[in-house]
Design a protein around this motif. Structure first.
Motif, mmCIF file in Angstrom:
data_model
loop_
_atom_site.group_PDB
_atom_site.id
_atom_site.type_symbol
_atom_site.label_atom_id
_atom_site.label_comp_id
_atom_site.label_asym_id
_atom_site.label_seq_id
_atom_site.Cartn_x
_atom_site.Cartn_y
_atom_site.Cartn_z
ATOM 1 N N VAL A 8 -5.158 24.303 20.437
ATOM 2 C CA VAL A 8 -3.999 23.331 20.695
ATOM 3 C C VAL A 8 -4.270 22.585 21.945
ATOM 4 C CG1 VAL A 8 -1.572 23.304 21.764
ATOM 5 C CG2 VAL A 8 -2.244 24.707 19.593
ATOM 6 N N LYS A 9 -5.033 23.387 23.082
ATOM 7 C CA LYS A 9 -5.382 22.638 24.190
ATOM 8 C C LYS A 9 -6.163 21.368 23.976
ATOM 9 C CE LYS A 9 -5.690 27.022 26.568
ATOM 10 N NZ LYS A 9 -6.478 27.781 27.442
ATOM 11 N N GLU A 10 -6.937 21.295 22.938
ATOM 12 C CA GLU A 10 -7.829 20.249 22.540
ATOM 13 C C GLU A 10 -6.910 18.941 22.155
ATOM 14 O OE1 GLU A 10 -10.483 21.257 19.563
ATOM 15 O OE2 GLU A 10 -11.385 22.950 20.889
ATOM 16 N N PHE A 11 -5.842 19.073 21.872
ATOM 17 C CA PHE A 11 -5.017 17.753 21.331
ATOM 18 C C PHE A 11 -3.912 17.492 22.122
ATOM 19 C CE2 PHE A 11 -7.528 19.686 17.873
ATOM 20 C CZ PHE A 11 -7.872 18.306 17.095
ATOM 21 N N LYS A 12 -3.837 16.519 23.026
ATOM 22 C CA LYS A 12 -2.862 15.995 23.769
ATOM 23 C C LYS A 12 -2.239 14.882 23.296
ATOM 24 C CE LYS A 12 -3.553 19.324 27.262
ATOM 25 N NZ LYS A 12 -2.793 20.428 27.390
ATOM 26 N N THR A 13 -1.131 14.719 22.652
ATOM 27 C CA THR A 13 -0.702 13.587 21.891
ATOM 28 C C THR A 13 0.641 13.298 22.457
ATOM 29 O OG1 THR A 13 0.494 15.019 20.123
ATOM 30 C CG2 THR A 13 -1.778 14.219 19.846
ATOM 31 N N ASP A 14 1.205 12.036 22.200
ATOM 32 C CA ASP A 14 2.520 11.489 22.546
ATOM 33 C C ASP A 14 2.703 10.587 21.418
ATOM 34 O OD1 ASP A 14 4.774 10.692 23.563
ATOM 35 O OD2 ASP A 14 3.781 9.734 25.183
ATOM 36 N N GLY A 15 3.822 10.269 21.106
ATOM 37 C CA GLY A 15 4.245 9.023 20.118
ATOM 38 C C GLY A 15 5.715 8.212 20.273
ATOM 39 N N TYR A 16 5.622 7.364 19.664
ATOM 40 C CA TYR A 16 6.977 6.591 19.801
ATOM 41 C C TYR A 16 6.969 5.308 18.906
ATOM 42 C CZ TYR A 16 4.251 4.423 23.560
ATOM 43 O OH TYR A 16 3.336 3.928 24.294
ATOM 44 N N PRO A 17 8.176 4.848 18.496
ATOM 45 C CA PRO A 17 8.061 3.663 17.622
ATOM 46 C C PRO A 17 7.847 2.351 18.520
ATOM 47 C CG PRO A 17 9.919 4.862 17.163
ATOM 48 C CD PRO A 17 9.348 5.413 18.526
ATOM 49 N N MET A 18 6.878 1.417 18.097
ATOM 50 C CA MET A 18 6.603 0.210 18.765
ATOM 51 C C MET A 18 7.040 -1.066 17.657
ATOM 52 S SD MET A 18 3.263 0.703 20.624
ATOM 53 C CE MET A 18 3.422 -1.080 21.618
ATOM 54 N N SER A 19 7.279 -2.201 18.055
ATOM 55 C CA SER A 19 7.820 -3.122 17.371
ATOM 56 C C SER A 19 6.601 -3.959 16.692
ATOM 57 C CB SER A 19 8.504 -4.370 17.887
ATOM 58 O OG SER A 19 7.818 -4.866 18.889
ATOM 59 N N ILE A 20 6.239 -4.348 15.729
ATOM 60 C CA ILE A 20 5.101 -5.187 15.288
ATOM 61 C C ILE A 20 4.884 -6.185 16.207
ATOM 62 C CG2 ILE A 20 4.357 -6.829 13.353
ATOM 63 C CD1 ILE A 20 5.720 -5.102 11.252
ATOM 64 N N GLY A 21 5.736 -6.999 16.833
ATOM 65 C CA GLY A 21 5.660 -7.783 17.823
ATOM 66 C C GLY A 21 4.572 -7.364 19.024
ATOM 67 N N GLU A 22 5.128 -6.172 19.306
ATOM 68 C CA GLU A 22 4.334 -5.573 20.649
ATOM 69 C C GLU A 22 2.846 -5.261 20.136
ATOM 70 O OE1 GLU A 22 7.310 -2.743 23.096
ATOM 71 O OE2 GLU A 22 7.422 -2.586 20.907
ATOM 72 N N ILE A 23 2.725 -4.665 18.858
ATOM 73 C CA ILE A 23 1.267 -4.419 18.489
ATOM 74 C C ILE A 23 0.345 -5.693 18.515
ATOM 75 C CG2 ILE A 23 0.065 -3.460 16.656
ATOM 76 C CD1 ILE A 23 2.462 -1.522 16.018
ATOM 77 N N ILE A 24 0.978 -6.696 17.866
ATOM 78 C CA ILE A 24 0.263 -7.879 17.818
ATOM 79 C C ILE A 24 -0.084 -8.413 19.222
ATOM 80 C CG2 ILE A 24 0.550 -10.643 17.424
ATOM 81 C CD1 ILE A 24 2.634 -9.463 15.064
ATOM 82 N N ASN A 25 0.941 -8.364 20.150
ATOM 83 C CA ASN A 25 0.636 -8.793 21.698
ATOM 84 C C ASN A 25 -0.572 -7.983 22.011
ATOM 85 O OD1 ASN A 25 2.195 -10.639 21.565
ATOM 86 N ND2 ASN A 25 4.122 -9.509 22.344
ATOM 87 N N LEU A 26 -0.484 -6.606 21.882
ATOM 88 C CA LEU A 26 -1.509 -5.633 22.329
ATOM 89 C C LEU A 26 -3.055 -5.891 21.643
ATOM 90 C CD1 LEU A 26 0.193 -2.028 22.279
ATOM 91 C CD2 LEU A 26 -0.500 -3.462 24.219
#
Length: 372
Positions: A11-29
Motif C-alpha cells: 500500500v505504501k507504494e501507491f499514493k493516489t488522489d482523484g477528483y472530477p475535472m471538466s473537459i475544458g480544463e483537461i483541454i487547457n492542460l
C-alpha cells in the motif's frame, strides 16, 4: 500475519488522489503541455470513427465515462497512464490533438484533422457533424452544446510522485491487460515506453530483421498486434529466466521490467546473436522452421510449441554453428526435422498442452537436441 504485512508494504507504494475535472480544463492542460500523451502511444490509438462518436455521444448524454489515470512527475506534469483513447478522441473532436511524430518546418507538431462524427443509434443527427470554433453552419456543433461539452466532467485518478517508481507500470498493466483494444504485447510496449523508450526501439529492431520475419509467417492481424515483438521478447526471456510455473503472459509481463529495467540487454552482442540465430534458421528452413514436419514435408501454420524448443535449443548452442558452413546449415535442418520423430517432443505438442508444463520440458529437450 504475513498477509497483513504484505498489504501494509505494498500500500505504501501507491499514493493516489482523484477528483472530477471538466473537459475544458483537461483541454487547457493539454494545450499548455501540463498533461502529456506520449507520442509513441498514438500508434495504439485504434478506435474507429464510430467508436469515437459513441464516446462523444455518451458525454453529450451525460452517461458517466470511466476515470482516466495520470502519473504526476517530479516537475508536476501529468503523464497519461490510462485513458489514451478517450482523451485522444476528445482532443481530436475539438481539433486540438497533436501528432508529435509529424512536425512542421519550424519544429511544431502538426494538428491532426478534426473528427467528423458518425450517426449513432440515439443521435442519428451526428452524421458528418464536427466541431467549429465559430459554428455558422448546420454541420457544426452549436455554441451552447460546445459549452455543455466543455463543462462535462471526467474523473481523474492521480498517481502521485511519492508513489513507487513502478506504480504507473503496474496500474497501466492491470487496467489494460486482457482488454479488447490493446493486445498483451501492445500493453508491454506501452510499459516499455514508460521505462526506457530506447529499449522499445531496440526490441522493435529485432522483430523487423528480415531473417526473423521470414521464419515466422504470421497473419496480418498477429503482426498488427505486434505478436512478432512478443516472440522476440519470449526468446530473450526464456534464454535467461525459467518459467517457474507462471502463466506465459505473466512471465512476459515480468520480463519487460526484468530485462529492460534491470539488465543492460540492449547491446550489440545481444543483437548479433539474435541475428545469427535467425539467419541460420532462415538459411536452413525459412518459413518452415516452426511448422509441423510430417510425411517428408512441412505443413500447417506457425507453432509456438515448435518455436520455443528450437530457438532456445539452437540459441543455447549458437557458438557451435557457422553460418558460412553449408554442413552446419544442413545439420540444423536435419535436427529440426528429427525433432518431429521424438516421442518426448510429440507428447508435449498440440493446442491442448499446458504451456507451464510444455515449455520447460521442450526447452530442456531442445538444449540437448541441438548440441553438436
Amino acid at each position: 500475519m504475513k498477509l497483513i504485512d504484505e498489504l501494509k508494504e505494498r500500500v505504501k507504494e501507491f499514493k493516489t488522489d482523484g477528483y472530477p475535472m471538466s473537459i475544458g480544463e483537461i483541454i487547457n492542460l493539454y494545450e499548455n503541455r501540463e498533461i502529456i500523451i506520449n507520442p509513441k502511444f498514438q500508434r495504439y490509438f485504434r478506435w474507429t470513427d464510430f467508436q469515437k462518436s459513441r464516446l462523444i455521444e455518451s458525454i453529450f448524454l451525460g452517461i458517466p465515462t470511466p476515470a482516466i489515470f495520470v502519473y504526476q512527475r517530479e516537475d508536476g506534469v501529468w503523464e497519461l497512464v490510462d485513458g489514451l483513447q478517450r482523451i485522444s478522441t476528445i482532443l481530436e473532436f475539438v481539433g486540438k490533438l497533436r501528432d508529435e511524430n509529424q512536425l512542421t518546418s519550424d519544429g511544431k507538431a502538426i494538428i491532426m484533422p478534426k473528427l467528423k462524427l458518425k450517426a449513432t443509434k440515439l443521435l442519428p443527427s451526428f452524421q458528418d457533424v464536427e466541431w467549429e470554433d465559430e459554428p455558422t453552419v448546420d454541420s457544426a456543433i452549436p455554441r451552447s452544446l460546445q459549452l455543455d461539452f466543455k463543462r462535462s466532467k471526467i474523473k481523474v485518478e492521480i498517481i502521485q510522485k511519492e508513489s513507487d517508481v513502478n506504480a504507473k507500470f503496474e496500474v497501466f498493466e492491470r487496467l489494460n491487460t486482457g482488454g479488447t483494444f490493446l493486445s498483451p504485447q501492445e500493453v508491454r510496449n506501452c510499459v516499455l515506453v514508460m521505462l526506457r523508450e530506447e529499449w522499445l526501439v531496440w526490441l522493435e529492431s529485432l522483430s523487423k530483421l528480415e531473417s526473423f520475419q521470414n521464419c515466422i509467417p504470421l497473419t496480418d492481424r498477429a503482426l498488427d498486434e505486434r505478436y512478432d515483438m512478443e516472440l522476440a521478447l519470449k526468446y530473450l526471456g526464456l534464454m535467461r529466466y525459467e518459467l517457474q510455473g507462471r502463466d506465459v503472459t505473466d512471465f512476459l509481463n515480468d520480463c519487460v521490467q526484468d530485462l529492460f529495467n534491470v539488465a543492460n540487454i540492449a547491446n550489440n552482442t545481444e543483437f548479433e546473436n539474435f541475428k545469427k540465430l535467425f539467419d541460420l534458421l532462415n538459411a536452413a528452413l525459412g518459413e518452415s522452421s516452426f511448422r509441423r514436419f510430417q510425411g517428408q514435408k512441412h505443413t500447417g501454420r506457425f507453432l509456438d510449441s515448435a518455436f520455443e524448443p528450437i530457438t532456445i535449443g539452437l540459441g543455447s548452442n549458437l557458438s557451435d554453428y557457422d553460418l558460412s558452413n553449408s554442413k552446419d546449415i544442413e545439420l540444423i535442418k536435419e535436427k529440426i526435422e528429427s525433432l518431429w520423430e521424438l516421442p518426448d517432443f510429440l507428447n508435449n505438442m498440440g493446442s491442448g498442452s499446458n504451456a507451464k508444463i510444455r515449455i520447460p520440458r521442450l526447452i530442456a529437450l531442445g538444449k540437448i537436441h541441438f548440441k553438436k
